[in-house]
Design an enzyme around this catalytic site. Structure first.
Site, PDB file in Angstrom:
ATOM      1  N   ASP A   1       0.835  -1.198   0.000  1.00  0.00           N
ATOM      2  CA  ASP A   1       0.000   0.000   0.000  1.00  0.00           C
ATOM      3  C   ASP A   1       0.876   1.256   0.000  1.00  0.00           C
ATOM      4  O   ASP A   1       0.566   2.250  -0.646  1.00  0.00           O
ATOM      5  CB  ASP A   1      -0.888   0.040   1.255  1.00  0.00           C
TER       6      ASP A   1
ATOM      7  N   GLU B   1      -6.130 -11.360  -4.057  1.00  0.00           N
ATOM      8  CA  GLU B   1      -5.868 -12.350  -2.998  1.00  0.00           C
ATOM      9  C   GLU B   1      -6.902 -13.475  -2.955  1.00  0.00           C
ATOM     10  O   GLU B   1      -6.821 -14.339  -2.094  1.00  0.00           O
ATOM     11  CB  GLU B   1      -5.776 -11.636  -1.651  1.00  0.00           C
TER      12      GLU B   1
ATOM     13  N   LYS C   1     -10.801 -10.527  -5.965  1.00  0.00           N
ATOM     14  CA  LYS C   1     -11.102  -9.695  -4.801  1.00  0.00           C
ATOM     15  C   LYS C   1     -10.896  -8.223  -5.177  1.00  0.00           C
ATOM     16  O   LYS C   1     -11.616  -7.348  -4.734  1.00  0.00           O
ATOM     17  CB  LYS C   1     -10.141 -10.098  -3.684  1.00  0.00           C
ATOM     18  N   GLN C   2      -9.865  -7.954  -5.978  1.00  0.00           N
ATOM     19  CA  GLN C   2      -9.459  -6.573  -6.247  1.00  0.00           C
ATOM     20  C   GLN C   2      -8.711  -6.498  -7.563  1.00  0.00           C
ATOM     21  O   GLN C   2      -8.339  -7.523  -8.131  1.00  0.00           O
ATOM     22  CB  GLN C   2      -8.538  -6.102  -5.130  1.00  0.00           C
TER      23      GLN C   2
HETATM   24  O1  IFM Z   1      -2.290  -4.683   0.886  1.00  0.00           O
HETATM   25  C1  IFM Z   1      -3.652  -4.909   1.003  1.00  0.00           C
HETATM   26  C2  IFM Z   1      -4.023  -6.063   0.106  1.00  0.00           C
HETATM   27  O2  IFM Z   1      -3.769  -5.755  -1.244  1.00  0.00           O
HETATM   28  C3  IFM Z   1      -5.485  -6.413   0.256  1.00  0.00           C
HETATM   29  N1  IFM Z   1      -5.774  -6.723   1.643  1.00  0.00           N
HETATM   30  C4  IFM Z   1      -5.464  -5.607   2.546  1.00  0.00           C
HETATM   31  C5  IFM Z   1      -4.013  -5.201   2.445  1.00  0.00           C
HETATM   32  C6  IFM Z   1      -3.731  -4.007   3.364  1.00  0.00           C
HETATM   33  O3  IFM Z   1      -4.428  -2.890   2.933  1.00  0.00           O
END
Ligand code: IFM
Length: 740
Positions: free
Chosen positions: A333, A472, A572-573
């Protein structure tokens, strides 16, 4: 009358206690304090955190950012009635975090059970001009009758991290009947924390002190006439052994010094520092929806208070200093979502964040060896020591009593290349040769060495097996496109800078060239879709509509096991979309567009790191509607109506991404070593976007409308800028009509 810029809470609602405690947090990068109410409410988590103060509760647990003794709590009793918004009647209530001054204010008119009315003004700030100072003030007026006021406040070391106590109480003292001080030491990491407070109390009030059960308290009482204000100020300091040898002495001297000042004087100085911040870094959006500006201000305010710009031994936790979520750990992040704001407004801060990684190169090398690799394998989650801090197991399954292993520390290796990416980005925007020749090159070489050792030789090609990409929900896969492209870039840049600086380390050069020749990079298939990994596109897909409606909650895991999710096309993202965002020139527009829509369809956005990145790529694809929708949805991650979205702290990366969306989506900037380019894509609702930018020693100011692009150079040498594909020379000021 124009309302001051800020976040407002117009009514008291117990369901939002912890959300607002995070939203209204105060801080200055050194410390952060949650925006809790002075009086206690069941379930509300108080929190004060100092950057870098971590501790392990037991030897086998990861370190966590320690919840330090509380100084914000005040028990207020009026005519024998405890002041509580759950008792009596709240006649009016407004709480606000004011961006311009960094002050948290609460104005309440409260009618107690006896029917008497009282007006309370509660103010608090964490100083921006002096990292160690916190000030609070209470003004209470009895509106109907004379009143007996009693308040109890002090230093409360009963705080825990969700029940885990990290501090030993070393001493509690009262000095000259004026100042209280508590000194504490973390149980495992051995950090000393000294907290001191002084008080300004009404003349003729009674004051007594007590210490019991880890609480050092002052009780102050006073009879006040009707309409006569009872004014109380508490001025506190916090020091730790991270920044000085004898924090107890330094803190005491500091609290003695600020005791001579008044709340309002200190606030003026702190507000002046905030004014400077806003003048230098604010993005100004003229939109039909005021929320866009509020969300942007909110993002900048929090990025500023979460970043330990004072010390390169610390970095930014996933929740900043606003809560204990993710135990205060540092993830990718920082480099990919948060560092750019600093890099393009105050590069020195971005450099410090990289130095934090550099200082832990040795620990990253040790982790690589422990995992059978070479070079530097940075931890997926990191804290003060630079060692891997990812918890080994996820939450317990209370039906089976088993815990699932968390695989990120073993496989989410893209963080290595993310750090290298940030190193190059830093250099390209600063041309800081000194840093690059030394720390930068060391980071690039060791990360490149890691990737070279991370491959599997499949004859024709080199593959990277068993990784987790940014998505993830898809674990243990081979040749994740994001990871491989980033690894390629990492090695390519390492070789480039080695050549620049005449570094002839043959152990990397030869293998590095082979790596670049043979590393497998996913290419668009016949439908122009870039496979997320070797098997992703072969997996079945399901309708994600119900889960998208509950995005952010991981509701899919209530219906499917992790293994089942892993075997479907469910993201997820942003994963492949992250790649499109970071490498805007590597794929044709058509490929970018096709992949954005394909992968978005399969993405739940259960991670807060997803939406704003989609906004950027959609804006670049000229999908104004989607871009703006994603942007606003990203802004709602913390600021939206969900009462529990931010209970354990704000989503730091998502705040960074809000800024990224304006810069790299709507202004559509491209910044590299030899080019500064933009091709604005302002949303329909926006008539103007103004922002500052620091580029290779220059301070620039951009003002974009749909008709014209104005750029002013405030300092630094002339440069050429590419605007919508044409090159313009910027001497002092440039005004270019927008043709599209
Ligand atoms: O770094 C992130 C990850 O990409 C997704 N889960 C939460 C983490 C912390 O924000």
């Amino acid at each position: 009358m124009n309302k001051k810029r800020g976040i407002y809470e117009h009514g008291f609602d117990v369901h939002y206690l912890n959300k607002y405690s995070s939203l209204l947090a105060l801080g200055n990068g050194y410390l952060g304090i949650r925006g809790t109410h002075e009086e206690d409410y069941t379930g509300q988590t108080r929190g004060m955190y100092v950057a870098g103060v971590y501790n392990k509760a037991t030897a086998n647990e990861p370190s966590e950012l320690v919840n330090l003794p509380d100084i914000t709590g005040i028990v207020i009793e009026i005519d024998g009635q405890p002041f509580s918004l759950l008792d009596g009647e709240v006649l009016s209530y407004e709480r606000s975090l004011q961006f311009e001054t960094g002050e948290l204010r609460r104005e309440v008119v409260w009618k107690s059970k006896t029917g008497a009315r009282y007006e309370l003004l509660l103010q608090r700030f964490v100083a921006k001009h002096d990292l160690h100072v916190i000030a609070s003030k209470l003004t209470l007026i009895s509106l109907d009758q004379p009143a007996a006021v009693k308040i109890v406040t002090g230093i409360n070391a009963q705080q825990t991290n969700f029940g885990k106590q990290h501090l030993i109480e070393e001493s509690v003292r009262v000095f000259n009947e004026e100042i209280i001080q508590g000194v504490y030491k973390t149980t495992e990491s051995g950090v000393t924390v000294a907290v001191g407070s002084s008080f300004h109390i009404p003349e003729h009030s009674k004051k007594t002190f007590s210490a019991k059960n880890r609480q050092l308290l002052a009780a102050i009482s006073q009879e006040v006439a009707k309409d006569e204000p009872f004014v109380f100020e508490k001025l506190s300091t916090v020091y730790t052994s991270h920044e000085c040898d004898r924090p107890e002495t330094v803190s005491l001297e500091a609290v003695q010094a600020i005791a001579l000042q008044q709340y309002e004087d200190l606030l003026k100085r702190s507000a002046a520092a905030w004014k400077e911040f806003w003048e230098q870094k604010r993005i100004i959006i003229t939109s039909t929806d005021e929320f866009d500006q509020t969300a942007m201000d909110f993002a900048l305010y929090h990025m500023e208070i979460m970043t330990p710009a004072h010390d390169d031994r610390f970095s930014i936790g996933a929740k900043g200093l606003t809560g204990e979520g993710y135990k205060g750990h540092v993830f990718w992040d920082t480099e990919i979502f948060l560092a750019p704001f600093h890099l393009y407004t105050e590069p020195e801060t971005a450099k410090k964040l990289l130095l934090y990684r550099y200082k832990h190169l040795r620990e990253a090398q040790e982790k690589a060896v422990q995992n059978g690799y070479q070079g530097a394998l940075f931890p997926w989650e990191s804290a003060f020591t630079g060692k891997e801090e990812t918890p080994e197991y996820a939450a317990i399954n209370i039906r089976t009593g088993t815990r699932q292993k968390v695989a990120s520390a073993l496989a989410e290796h893209h963080i290595v290349a993310d750090i290298a990416f940030a190193v190059v980005q830093y250099y390209e925007n600063t041309i800081d040769e000194e840093f690059m020749k030394n720390e930068g090159l060391a980071l690039l070489k060791e990360t490149a060495r890691f990737w070279i050792s991370r491959t599997v030789d499949e004859g024709e090609r080199l593959s990277i097996h068993d990784v987790i990409g940014p998505d993830e929900y898809t674990e243990h896969i081979n040749n994740n496109a994001y990871t491989n492209y980033m690894a390629y870039y990492n090695v390519e840049q390492a070789l480039y800078f080695m050549e620049q600086y005449g570094d002839v380390d043959s152990s990397i050069i030869e293998q590095g060239r082979d790596f670049l020749k043979r590393l497998y990079l996913q290419k668009p298939n016949d439908e122009m879709i870039i496979p997320q990994d070797d098997t992703f596109l072969t997996k079945p897909a399901i309708d994600l509509t119900p889960y998208k409606q509950k995005q952010g909650s991981q509701a899919i895991l209530l219906d499917y096991s992790r293994q089942e999710v892993n075997e479907m096309q469910i993201l997820k993202q942003a994963d492949l979309v992250m790649l499109l965002y970071l490498f805007p020139d590597s794929f044709s527009n058509e490929v970018v567009m096709k992949n954005l829509f394909y992968y978005e369809d399969h993405t739940i956005h259960d991670s807060s790191l997803s939406k704003a990145i989609h906004a950027i790529v959609a804006a670049r694809c000229d999908d104004d509607e989607a871009a703006y929708r994603f942007f606003q949805e990203a802004c709602l991650i913390d600021l939206g109506p969900n009462p529990h979205s931010s209970d354990e702290g704000l989503h730091a990366a998502s705040l960074g991404a809000i800024w990224l969306a304006a810069m790299f989506g709507f202004a559509n900037l491209k910044i590299g070593l030899d080019r500064l380019a933009l091709d604005p894509k302002l949303p329909e609702n926006w008539t103007e976007l103004k922002f500052p930018l620091t580029y290779q020693g220059r301070t620039l100011e951009f003002k974009l409308t749909k008709q014209v692009c104005e750029i002013t150079k405030l300092s630094g040498p002339e440069l050429e800028i590419n605007i919508n594909g044409d090159i313009f020379k910027l001497c002092d000021r440039l005004e270019v009509p927008m043709t599209n």
